[in-house]
Design a protein around this motif. Structure first.
Motif, PDB file in Angstrom:
ATOM      1  N   UNK A 243       1.014  -0.923  -0.027  1.00 37.02           N
ATOM      2  CA  UNK A 243       0.153   0.174  -0.261  1.00 37.02           C
ATOM      3  C   UNK A 243       0.880   1.216  -0.110  1.00 37.02           C
ATOM      4  N   UNK A 244       1.031   1.895  -1.164  1.00 40.87           N
ATOM      5  CA  UNK A 244       1.828   2.926  -1.300  1.00 40.87           C
ATOM      6  C   UNK A 244       1.052   4.410  -1.004  1.00 40.87           C
ATOM      7  N   UNK A 245      -0.162   4.133  -1.227  1.00 40.41           N
ATOM      8  CA  UNK A 245      -0.997   5.384  -1.311  1.00 40.41           C
ATOM      9  C   UNK A 245      -0.682   6.371  -2.617  1.00 40.41           C
ATOM     10  N   UNK A 246       0.038   5.958  -3.548  1.00 38.14           N
ATOM     11  CA  UNK A 246       0.039   6.571  -4.759  1.00 38.14           C
ATOM     12  C   UNK A 246      -0.939   6.099  -5.897  1.00 38.14           C
ATOM     13  N   UNK A 247      -1.391   6.810  -6.465  1.00 34.95           N
ATOM     14  CA  UNK A 247      -2.402   6.522  -7.574  1.00 34.95           C
ATOM     15  C   UNK A 247      -1.904   6.672  -8.734  1.00 34.95           C
ATOM     16  N   UNK A 248      -0.602   6.932  -9.008  1.00 35.64           N
ATOM     17  CA  UNK A 248      -0.251   7.393 -10.163  1.00 35.64           C
ATOM     18  C   UNK A 248       0.717   6.514 -10.973  1.00 35.64           C
ATOM     19  N   UNK A 249       0.778   6.058 -12.306  1.00 38.64           N
ATOM     20  CA  UNK A 249       1.463   4.759 -12.931  1.00 38.64           C
ATOM     21  C   UNK A 249       3.078   4.940 -12.535  1.00 38.64           C
ATOM     22  N   UNK A 250       3.587   3.469 -12.023  1.00 40.99           N
ATOM     23  CA  UNK A 250       5.126   3.548 -11.985  1.00 40.99           C
ATOM     24  C   UNK A 250       5.950   3.140 -13.282  1.00 40.99           C
ATOM     25  N   UNK A 251       6.678   3.621 -13.614  1.00 41.34           N
ATOM     26  CA  UNK A 251       7.324   3.122 -15.074  1.00 41.34           C
ATOM     27  C   UNK A 251       8.868   2.859 -14.915  1.00 41.34           C
ATOM     28  N   UNK A 252       9.573   3.233 -13.779  1.00 43.60           N
ATOM     29  CA  UNK A 252      11.156   2.613 -13.988  1.00 43.60           C
ATOM     30  C   UNK A 252      11.523   2.618 -12.589  1.00 43.60           C
ATOM     31  N   UNK A 253      12.847   2.030 -12.628  1.00 44.82           N
ATOM     32  CA  UNK A 253      13.458   1.773 -11.157  1.00 44.82           C
ATOM     33  C   UNK A 253      15.053   1.775 -11.235  1.00 44.82           C
ATOM     34  N   UNK A 254      15.600   1.866 -10.014  1.00 47.79           N
ATOM     35  CA  UNK A 254      16.753   1.596  -9.982  1.00 47.79           C
ATOM     36  C   UNK A 254      17.133   0.780  -8.547  1.00 47.79           C
ATOM     37  N   UNK A 255      17.912   0.101  -8.827  1.00 48.95           N
ATOM     38  CA  UNK A 255      18.248  -0.835  -7.764  1.00 48.95           C
ATOM     39  C   UNK A 255      19.498  -0.243  -6.829  1.00 48.95           C
ATOM     40  N   UNK A 256      19.564  -0.394  -5.577  1.00 49.94           N
ATOM     41  CA  UNK A 256      20.565   0.436  -4.655  1.00 49.94           C
ATOM     42  C   UNK A 256      21.454  -0.614  -4.745  1.00 49.94           C
ATOM     43  N   UNK A 257      22.762   0.033  -4.139  1.00 50.88           N
ATOM     44  CA  UNK A 257      23.849  -0.658  -4.350  1.00 50.88           C
ATOM     45  C   UNK A 257      23.768  -1.869  -3.233  1.00 50.88           C
ATOM     46  N   UNK A 258      24.556  -2.798  -3.719  1.00 53.51           N
ATOM     47  CA  UNK A 258      24.355  -4.245  -2.827  1.00 53.51           C
ATOM     48  C   UNK A 258      23.062  -5.068  -2.726  1.00 53.51           C
ATOM     49  N   UNK A 259      22.195  -4.571  -3.548  1.00 49.39           N
ATOM     50  CA  UNK A 259      20.725  -5.063  -3.464  1.00 49.39           C
ATOM     51  C   UNK A 259      20.054  -4.829  -2.125  1.00 49.39           C
ATOM     52  N   UNK A 260      20.255  -3.692  -1.608  1.00 49.82           N
ATOM     53  CA  UNK A 260      19.916  -3.132  -0.297  1.00 49.82           C
ATOM     54  C   UNK A 260      18.315  -2.533  -0.453  1.00 49.82           C
TER      55      UNK A 260
END
Length: 334
Positions: A243-260
């Motif tokens: 449950x993010x509370x966000x109603x807008x579409x999500x399109x991309x991402x970045x994985x944090x260092x060391x998969x944290x």
């Protein structure tokens, strides 16, 4: 008097027409600086010493100073078709894909690109590209199109998937053969043998999924329309909505260092941060940046791409982007 005025007007019109259509020496062309804020960016790739951005009108931009300044790459055959994604096979060999089934290949870390595939007749876009490394790479897109190359993108062969012409949007996986592929209408495909056999999972969402992220062999995150984010801890057998509370579409991402963990970006400059277990850390908004389609990390800073081009993060740590108490991010982007 009226005759004089009439003659004067006719003379001015004649002179204007004569000047307009008369031959002229070409004006000296002004050098145009690359404006990374004037082109929509759909894919970002961080090679360490270089960042590559790909987007509309066949644009490929390069930055060798961590996103501060940008230069255009050389594209051998420029089709002016939108590029949707870019991937690295290794430090030098890169691939970019886009509309009209366009595939470009670089052997010099993105400085120059050569066309290896194009189909203007079909006119269907490729929406993503993925590799586990080496010479094997896959690209996919509209109406279930899925192609595989075993020679680092030089030649491609179609692979049939047992799906009903759904658009394929994103793929993730690892060297252990576990991979997932997501698309529209809640489509999720899974393989545990490096793609030799794919199986559709029981739908847990009826909207489009735009991204899939592997956090570990068992922990995966899918995201998409209306801000929906889902996590599985058993390689897709069971999914739980976050449950993010966000109603807008999500399109991309970045994985944090060391998969944290990871940061997901989307419409309305929205940002969602999860930890390495796929648990919600916080939701924020980078006001004024429009729709964000892609992201990568430059050290601890977040570089984002979208409808307003490439936007460079400040010196602040990405850890401060979103917190459980904050709904707005301040002073993070410039």
């Amino acid at each position: 008097m009226r005759s004089l005025i009439g003659y004067a007007v006719c003379l001015m019109v004649a002179l204007t027409i004569g000047y307009t259509f008369s031959p002229k020496s070409p004006a000296q062309a002004e050098p145009l600086a690359t404006r990374p804020d004037r082109v929509q960016i759909n894919g970002l790739l961080n090679l360490g010493s270089r960042v590559v951005a790909a987007g509309e009108r066949g644009s490929i931009l390069l930055s060798d100073d961590q996103g501060v300044s940008w230069q255009p790459a050389s594209v051998g055959t420029q089709r002016n078709a939108t590029l949707t994604a870019v991937v690295a096979l290794d430090a030098k060999r890169l691939l970019a894909v886009g509309h009209d089934s366009w595939v470009l290949r670089s052997d010099d870390a993105g400085s120059t690109w050569q066309e290896v595939r194009y189909d203007s007749e079909l006119g269907e876009p490729l929406l993503g590209v993925w590799t586990a490394g080496g010479d094997s790479v896959m690209t996919f897109g509209s109406f279930g199109k899925f192609y595989q190359s075993l020679d680092a993108g030089k030649t491609w062969a179609p692979q049939a998937l047992d799906i009903d012409k759904a658009h394929l949007n994103s793929m993730a996986g690892g060297n252990d053969g576990r991979r997932m592929l997501v698309g529209e209408q809640g489509l999720v495909l899974r393989t545990d043998d490096a793609g030799r056999h794919w199986r559709s999972l029981t739908p847990f969402y009826n909207g489009s999924l735009f991204g899939i992220v592997r956090l570990s062999a068992d922990n995966w995150v899918a995201y998409g329309m209306r801000g929906h984010v889902f996590v599985t801890h058993d390689f897709g057998n069971n999914w739980t909505q976050i449950k993010t509370g966000n109603q807008l579409p999500l399109y991309g991402h970045a994985v944090l260092p060391d998969h944290t963990g990871l940061v997901i970006v989307g419409a309305g400059s929205s940002v969602v941060r999860l930890n390495e277990q796929g648990e919600l850390v916080g939701v924020g908004r980078l006001a004024g940046l429009g729709t964000l389609t892609s992201a990568t990390l430059i050290g601890s800073r977040l570089l984002v791409g979208g409808e307003r081009g490439v936007l460079q993060g400040s010196a602040g740590s990405v850890a401060a982007l979103v917190t459980p108490q904050a709904s707005e991010s301040k002073g993070v982007m410039q």
